[in-house]
Each structure stands twice: as structure tokens, then as C-alpha cells.
Design an enzyme around this catalytic site. Structure first.
Site, PDB file in Angstrom:
ATOM      1  N   GLY A  11       0.858  -1.175   0.000  1.00 39.89           N
ATOM      2  CA  GLY A  11       0.000   0.000   0.000  1.00 39.89           C
ATOM      3  C   GLY A  11       0.895   1.224   0.000  1.00 39.89           C
ATOM      4  O   GLY A  11       2.124   1.116   0.165  1.00 39.89           O
ATOM      5  N   ASP A  12       0.312   2.384  -0.248  1.00 38.40           N
ATOM      6  CA  ASP A  12       1.076   3.636  -0.187  1.00 38.40           C
ATOM      7  C   ASP A  12       2.212   3.699  -1.203  1.00 38.40           C
ATOM      8  O   ASP A  12       3.260   4.291  -0.950  1.00 38.40           O
ATOM      9  CB  ASP A  12       1.640   3.870   1.226  1.00 38.40           C
ATOM     10  CG  ASP A  12       0.572   3.669   2.278  1.00 38.40           C
ATOM     11  OD1 ASP A  12      -0.537   4.156   2.051  1.00 38.40           O
ATOM     12  OD2 ASP A  12       0.844   3.008   3.286  1.00 38.40           O
ATOM     13  N   LYS A  15      -0.147   5.247  -5.781  1.00 37.25           N
ATOM     14  CA  LYS A  15      -1.044   4.895  -6.896  1.00 37.25           C
ATOM     15  C   LYS A  15      -1.846   6.102  -7.358  1.00 37.25           C
ATOM     16  O   LYS A  15      -2.109   6.272  -8.538  1.00 37.25           O
ATOM     17  CB  LYS A  15      -2.026   3.793  -6.467  1.00 37.25           C
ATOM     18  CG  LYS A  15      -1.361   2.480  -6.130  1.00 37.25           C
ATOM     19  CD  LYS A  15      -2.360   1.455  -5.638  1.00 37.25           C
ATOM     20  CE  LYS A  15      -2.892   1.724  -4.246  1.00 37.25           C
ATOM     21  NZ  LYS A  15      -1.935   1.602  -3.164  1.00 37.25           N
ATOM     22  N   ALA A  38      -8.336   3.556   2.755  1.00 35.22           N
ATOM     23  CA  ALA A  38      -7.378   4.027   1.741  1.00 35.22           C
ATOM     24  C   ALA A  38      -7.374   5.552   1.728  1.00 35.22           C
ATOM     25  O   ALA A  38      -8.435   6.158   1.690  1.00 35.22           O
ATOM     26  CB  ALA A  38      -7.809   3.519   0.373  1.00 35.22           C
ATOM     27  N   GLY A  39      -6.196   6.131   1.773  1.00 34.00           N
ATOM     28  CA  GLY A  39      -6.160   7.597   1.713  1.00 34.00           C
ATOM     29  C   GLY A  39      -5.489   8.050   0.445  1.00 34.00           C
ATOM     30  O   GLY A  39      -4.492   7.470   0.040  1.00 34.00           O
ATOM     31  N   HIS A  40      -6.052   9.029  -0.240  1.00 35.75           N
ATOM     32  CA  HIS A  40      -5.322   9.589  -1.371  1.00 35.75           C
ATOM     33  C   HIS A  40      -5.512  11.097  -1.423  1.00 35.75           C
ATOM     34  O   HIS A  40      -6.546  11.623  -1.044  1.00 35.75           O
ATOM     35  CB  HIS A  40      -5.707   8.927  -2.701  1.00 35.75           C
ATOM     36  CG  HIS A  40      -7.167   8.656  -2.863  1.00 35.75           C
ATOM     37  ND1 HIS A  40      -7.748   7.505  -2.413  1.00 35.75           N
ATOM     38  CD2 HIS A  40      -8.139   9.385  -3.419  1.00 35.75           C
ATOM     39  CE1 HIS A  40      -9.032   7.545  -2.688  1.00 35.75           C
ATOM     40  NE2 HIS A  40      -9.310   8.672  -3.293  1.00 35.75           N
ATOM     41  N   THR A  41      -4.454  11.755  -1.866  1.00 35.53           N
ATOM     42  CA  THR A  41      -4.489  13.205  -1.949  1.00 35.53           C
ATOM     43  C   THR A  41      -4.491  13.593  -3.416  1.00 35.53           C
ATOM     44  O   THR A  41      -3.667  13.107  -4.185  1.00 35.53           O
ATOM     45  CB  THR A  41      -3.224  13.785  -1.275  1.00 35.53           C
ATOM     46  OG1 THR A  41      -3.143  13.234   0.036  1.00 35.53           O
ATOM     47  CG2 THR A  41      -3.279  15.296  -1.184  1.00 35.53           C
ATOM     48  N   GLN A 227      -4.845  -0.132  -1.396  1.00 38.63           N
ATOM     49  CA  GLN A 227      -3.859  -0.951  -0.645  1.00 38.63           C
ATOM     50  C   GLN A 227      -2.867  -1.636  -1.600  1.00 38.63           C
ATOM     51  O   GLN A 227      -2.650  -1.133  -2.686  1.00 38.63           O
ATOM     52  CB  GLN A 227      -4.575  -1.975   0.250  1.00 38.63           C
ATOM     53  CG  GLN A 227      -5.285  -1.364   1.449  1.00 38.63           C
ATOM     54  CD  GLN A 227      -6.698  -0.925   1.173  1.00 38.63           C
ATOM     55  OE1 GLN A 227      -7.437  -1.610   0.500  1.00 38.63           O
ATOM     56  NE2 GLN A 227      -7.099   0.208   1.690  1.00 38.63           N
ATOM     57  N   THR A 242      -5.233  -6.691   4.917  1.00 41.97           N
ATOM     58  CA  THR A 242      -6.587  -6.150   4.939  1.00 41.97           C
ATOM     59  C   THR A 242      -7.507  -7.290   4.500  1.00 41.97           C
ATOM     60  O   THR A 242      -7.048  -8.406   4.230  1.00 41.97           O
ATOM     61  CB  THR A 242      -6.681  -4.879   4.059  1.00 41.97           C
ATOM     62  OG1 THR A 242      -7.944  -4.256   4.321  1.00 41.97           O
ATOM     63  CG2 THR A 242      -6.515  -5.177   2.570  1.00 41.97           C
ATOM     64  N   GLY A 312      -2.141   8.875  10.075  1.00 49.69           N
ATOM     65  CA  GLY A 312      -1.022   9.736  10.490  1.00 49.69           C
ATOM     66  C   GLY A 312       0.134   8.969  11.106  1.00 49.69           C
ATOM     67  O   GLY A 312       1.131   9.564  11.534  1.00 49.69           O
ATOM     68  N   GLY A 428       8.631  13.213  -7.911  1.00 54.16           N
ATOM     69  CA  GLY A 428       8.182  14.241  -6.970  1.00 54.16           C
ATOM     70  C   GLY A 428       6.707  14.019  -6.700  1.00 54.16           C
ATOM     71  O   GLY A 428       6.071  13.215  -7.382  1.00 54.16           O
TER      72      GLY A 428
HETATM   73  P1  IMP Z   1      -7.624  -2.599   7.704  1.00 51.19           P
HETATM   74  O1  IMP Z   1      -7.650  -2.521   6.219  1.00 51.19           O
HETATM   75  O2  IMP Z   1      -8.042  -1.313   8.378  1.00 51.19           O
HETATM   76  O3  IMP Z   1      -8.373  -3.787   8.241  1.00 51.19           O
HETATM   77  O4  IMP Z   1      -6.089  -2.818   8.146  1.00 51.19           O
HETATM   78  C1  IMP Z   1      -5.419  -4.039   7.885  1.00 51.19           C
HETATM   79  C2  IMP Z   1      -3.950  -3.792   7.542  1.00 51.19           C
HETATM   80  O5  IMP Z   1      -3.864  -3.151   6.279  1.00 51.19           O
HETATM   81  C3  IMP Z   1      -3.212  -2.879   8.527  1.00 51.19           C
HETATM   82  O6  IMP Z   1      -1.863  -3.299   8.599  1.00 51.19           O
HETATM   83  C4  IMP Z   1      -3.289  -1.525   7.857  1.00 51.19           C
HETATM   84  O7  IMP Z   1      -2.253  -0.673   8.273  1.00 51.19           O
HETATM   85  C5  IMP Z   1      -3.157  -1.927   6.397  1.00 51.19           C
HETATM   86  N1  IMP Z   1      -3.776  -0.961   5.488  1.00 51.19           N
HETATM   87  C6  IMP Z   1      -5.095  -0.769   5.279  1.00 51.19           C
HETATM   88  N2  IMP Z   1      -5.301   0.187   4.364  1.00 51.19           N
HETATM   89  C7  IMP Z   1      -4.088   0.598   3.954  1.00 51.19           C
HETATM   90  C8  IMP Z   1      -3.654   1.549   2.986  1.00 51.19           C
HETATM   91  O8  IMP Z   1      -4.438   2.204   2.276  1.00 51.19           O
HETATM   92  N3  IMP Z   1      -2.305   1.680   2.860  1.00 51.19           N
HETATM   93  C9  IMP Z   1      -1.415   0.939   3.583  1.00 51.19           C
HETATM   94  N4  IMP Z   1      -1.782   0.056   4.494  1.00 51.19           N
HETATM   95  C10 IMP Z   1      -3.108  -0.137   4.673  1.00 51.19           C
END
Ligand code: IMP
Length: 443
Positions: A11-12, A15, A38-41, A227, A242, A312, A428
Site C-alpha cells: 500500500g502507499d 497509486k 485508503a487515503g489519497h491526496t 492498498q 486487509t 497519520g 516528486g
Molecule cells: P484494515 O484494512 O483497516 O483492516 O487494516 C489491515 C492492515 O492493512 C493494517 O496493517 C493496515 O495498516 C493496512 N492498510 C489498510 N489500508 C491501507 C492503505 O491504504 N495503505 C497501507 N496500508 C493499509
């Protein structure tokens, strides 16, 4: 034409930048799994939008679809949509009627279970968004789907069945007090109102039919995986995963298009030039242990902004892990890759890659299937010449040949090992800080 974007690590991988870049040629951007974990900016016209559920394409006048493989928290969804509206946008977001809904009791249970595991090796370090418990209910055939919100009688019937179970779990198993997350009447009221809004705004669709019609009309579709491969429930480092399939197979099961459709298109793996991990689990190439490694990790973390978008939390840092990438390329059948954050490794005293693993005296090029065995792997590191800090904006403008030679060697090694071409190189954080090589939507 379809393009599927897959995270090839943990993840991260960045993408969002590629979804953003190539999404310009898509008419529809579809998420096929995950939820507001999932976080995206997205940066558009100098404005920054932080999203966790709304597909980034929706900020750019594309149709954003949340496929049936997603788990949707309507509170998050509407708060993001309302925020975007307040900022003058009019996002077009559609939800698969077959997608499951994250209910307040799922979030509560996610946190309770993590708390219960806190003192053991079993802590996953979830995002606390209720993802796992919602997928559990999906598999347990007791979930609430988006389509159920449109019919108050069905919604009530399902809640009256499931909520007492959750209440018993919270109270009798965990010995805690259940709260408003288990108040059936309040839930029926709130989620019926959500259903009314979904109907009024015409947001709920039969995802497979919707995409088939749009594809017949000639639309380009981008499938956006959230992810990454190593936190895939099947192909990742179980149980530190996940609860969905970020790998390319998920694009078919999670949207209702056939695997042949996904397979006829491009499947692009997004690779970060180094490794980061938020949450628990092994990481053979992790930079930790001695002061020098910790300092290097700290430097990369700061320079790469490696802190969770949703939580964070500081991310763990490691060298690129080739056995992991070989596994990812195979599982998803990559037709190409994009390599991000190349600039972050510039100016370091050393650049290494985990080329293989050593396990019980044997060298291995791919990952063992169990996490415990993976945790025993020692990386076989390969050292590269370092590259200097350069004007990356100028490099992005001039193209591939302007990338420093040592960094080109690094990229070529990656491409050769995975036997796929590189379509883009991120130098960048901004969309324009990308070296374009090939657009996967081009024939
Ligand atoms: P969950 O998806 O909240 O159940 O978390 C399960 C695992 O996936 C944990 O280790 C989270 O830190 C990781 N995880 C979930 N979503 C992301 C993501 O968007 N990026 C990176 N790690 C993620």
C-alpha cells in the site's frame, strides 16, 4: 479499453498520482475493493483534496464508481461529497448495490478486537475503520448491502437479525457495554435516510450492468486498486493483511466485469522505489537495528512524507524487496509498472535492493507462502551506485534520458527482473513531477 492499477507492495506506493495522470484518459474510474482505509491526496488547480473513499477521478469530472467489492461507510462518503460540494465541485459518484455497508457496530468491533489483541503478536494495526468486521459479515451472509438501504423493510429485517448478535458479542464475549451502534431503531432511521438520499441522487447502480453499458458505448475504464499486494487477504502476509483483494483478480470479482475484460487491458503495478509499511508484519529489508540504518530510515521517512494518510502513523521503511515484487507481478500479471519516489533516494550514501532472500542456507527469488517463514528470511542485498540530487522538475520535463545514469540502471534492473516495461517514473509528489514513458491507454 481498461487499465487496472495495482499496488505491488504494502500500500502507499503512490497509486493516486498515476490514477490521476492516466485517469485523464478514462471516462470512469472504478474502485474494486477496500473502503475508507485508503487515503489519497489529489491536487487540482492548486487545491488539495484528501479523500479516503470518493475515487479521485470524481474530482476531475469523471464518473467515480465504488464497485461491489468495496465496503462503504456512508457517513464518510457523504461527508467527503459534501466537502467537495462546499468547495464548488459536483462529484458524480455511483455505488454498487451489491457493495457492503460499514455499519457503526463494525467500526466499534474493529477497535475492540484490536484492543483485545494489543498485547499479543496478533495485532494487525488496522485503520480502525471497520473494514475487517464488514467483510466478515459479507462472508458470513449477514451483511447489509447498499441495495438494502433502498428498501426500509429489508433493512429493518436484516438489522433485527444481526444487531442482537453484535450486542451479545460486545457484552458477553468482550464484557463491554454496547452503545448506540447497537440501537436498531436509530440505525433503521439513519440508514433509511441514507437510502433515500442515494435514491434521490440516483447513486446506486447495478455495477456490472452499468459498466457493460458504458463500455459498449466506448468508454475507457480505469480500475483503481486500493492498498497493495502484500496486504491482500489471499496473496499477502496473512494475518497482517486487509480483508479484500487489492490484486488484479479483484478488479473482476469486485466490479462485475469478466476476468477476460480485465486481462485484455493493461494491468499496471505501482512500485515505490523503496519499501514502507504501516502496521504489523515481517519486512525482511526493513532499515532498523543499528544507528546508521535507523538514521537512513528516518531520513527517507521525512523526505518521502511516509506518514499514514488516514491514520497519520509513521511508516516503517526498508529497501526495495525484489522477491515481493516478483510475487506481485505474477499474482496480478503485470503488463507494465510505474516506479515512484525515485527522487527520495537521491543523494543517499548508499542504495541497496533486496535481490533475493536467504532461508536455511538457500537463496530464494520469491516469497514463502507463510508469514512465519517469510519472517525468517534474510535479505540478500545488491548494492547500486548512488545518484545525486538534481532538478527533478527539469527531469520530468526533459524525459527519461535526463534521469541520472545510476538511477536509470536501478530502473532497468527492476524492469529486467520483472520482465515488464516501465510506463512512468515519479520524481516528486505532484502529477507534473512524473517522467512519462508510455500511457497505458494508448494502443
Ligand atoms: P484494515 O484494512 O483497516 O483492516 O487494516 C489491515 C492492515 O492493512 C493494517 O496493517 C493496515 O495498516 C493496512 N492498510 C489498510 N489500508 C491501507 C492503505 O491504504 N495503505 C497501507 N496500508 C493499509
Amino acid at each position: 479499453m481498461t487499465v487496472t492499477i495495482v499496488g505491488s507492495q504494502l500500500g502507499d506506493e503512490g497509486k493516486g498520482a498515476l490514477v490521476d495522470l492516466w485517469g485523464g484518459d478514462a471516462d470512469i474510474v472504478v474502485r474494486y475493493q477496500g473502503g475508507d482505509n485508503a487515503g489519497h491526496t489529489v491536487v487540482e488547480d492548486g487545491e488539495e483534496y484528501k479523500l479516503s473513499l470518493v475515487p479521485s477521478g470524481a474530482v476531475r469530472d469523471k464518473i467515480g464508481v465504488l464497485g461491489n467489492g468495496c465496503v462503504i461507510n456512508p457517513r464518510t462518503l457523504f461527508s467527503e461529497i459534501d466537502d467537495l460540494r462546499e468547495r464548488g465541485l459536483d462529484p458524480d459518484v455511483r455505488l454498487a448495490k451489491r457493495a457492503h455497508v460499514i455499519m457503526p457496530y463494525h467500526r466499534r468491533l474493529d477497535n475492540i478486537e484490536e484492543e483485545a489483541k494489543a498485547d499479543s503478536d496478533l495485532t494487525v494495526g488496522t485503520t480502525g475503520r471497520g473494514i475487517g468486521p464488514t467483510y466478515e459479515d459479507k462472508a458470513g451472509r449477514r451483511g447489509i448491502r447498499v441495495g438494502d438501504l433502498l428498501d426500509p423493510d429489508v433493512l429493518r429485517q436484516r438489522l433485527e437479525y444481526v444487531v442482537p448478535q453484535k450486542k451479545a458479542l460486545i457484552e458477553d464475549v468482550y464484557g463491554l457495554e454496547a452503545g448506540e451502534e447497537c440501537d436498531v431503531e436509530a440505525l433503521v432511521e439513519e440508514y433509511t435516510e441514507i437510502g433515500r438520499r442515494l435514491r434521490e441522487d440516483d447513486m446506486a447502480v447495478n455495477c456490472g450492468d452499468f459498466l457493460a453499458e458504458r463500455r459498449e458505448a466506448g468508454d475507457n475504464v480505469m480500475f483503481e486498486g486500493a492498498q497493495g499486494t502484500l496486504i491482500d487477504i489471499d496473496h499477502g502476509s496473512y494475518p497482517y493483511v486487509t480483508s479484500s483483494n487489492p490484486t488484479a483478480g479483484g478488479a473482476a470479482t469486485g466490479t462485475g466485469v469478466g476476468p477476460t475484460v480485465v486481462g485484455q487491458g493493461e494491468v499496471v503495478g505501482i512500485v515505490k522505489s523503496y519499501l514502507s509499511r504501516v502496521g504489523e508484519g515481517p519486512m525482511p529489508t526493513e532499515l532498523k537495528g543499528d544507528d546508521r540504518d535507523e538514521e537512513l530510515a528516518e531520513f527517507i521517512r521525512e523526505k518521502g512524507g511516509e506518514f499514514g494518510t488516514v491514520t497519520g502513523r509513521p511508516r516503517r521503511i526498508g529497501w526495495l524487496d525484489m522477491p515481493m515484487l516478483r510475487h506481485a507481478a505474477r499474482v496480478s500479471g503485470f503488463t507494465g509498472i510505474a516506479v515512484n519516489h525515485l527522487d527520495v533516494l537521491a543523494g543517499l550514501d548508499e542504495v541497496k535492493v533486496g535481490h533475493a532472500y536467504e532461508l536455511e542456507g538457500e537463496e530464494r527469488l520469491t516469497m514463502p507462502a507463510t508469514t512465519e517463514r517469510w519472517g525468517e528470511c534474510e535479505p540478500v542485498l545488491k548494492e547500486f551506485d548512488t545518484w545525486p540530487e538534481v532538478d527533478w522538475a527539469a527531469v520530468a520535463e526533459e524525459g527519461y534520458d535526463a534521469i541520472p545514469d545510476a538511477a536509470q540502471d536501478y530502473l532497468e534492473y527492476l524492469s529486467d527482473e520483472l520482465d515488464v516495461p516501465i510506463y512512468a517514473v515519479g520524481v516528486g509528489p505532484g502529477r507534473e513531477q512524473t517522467v512519462h514513458i508510455e500511457n497505458p491507454f494508448d494502443d
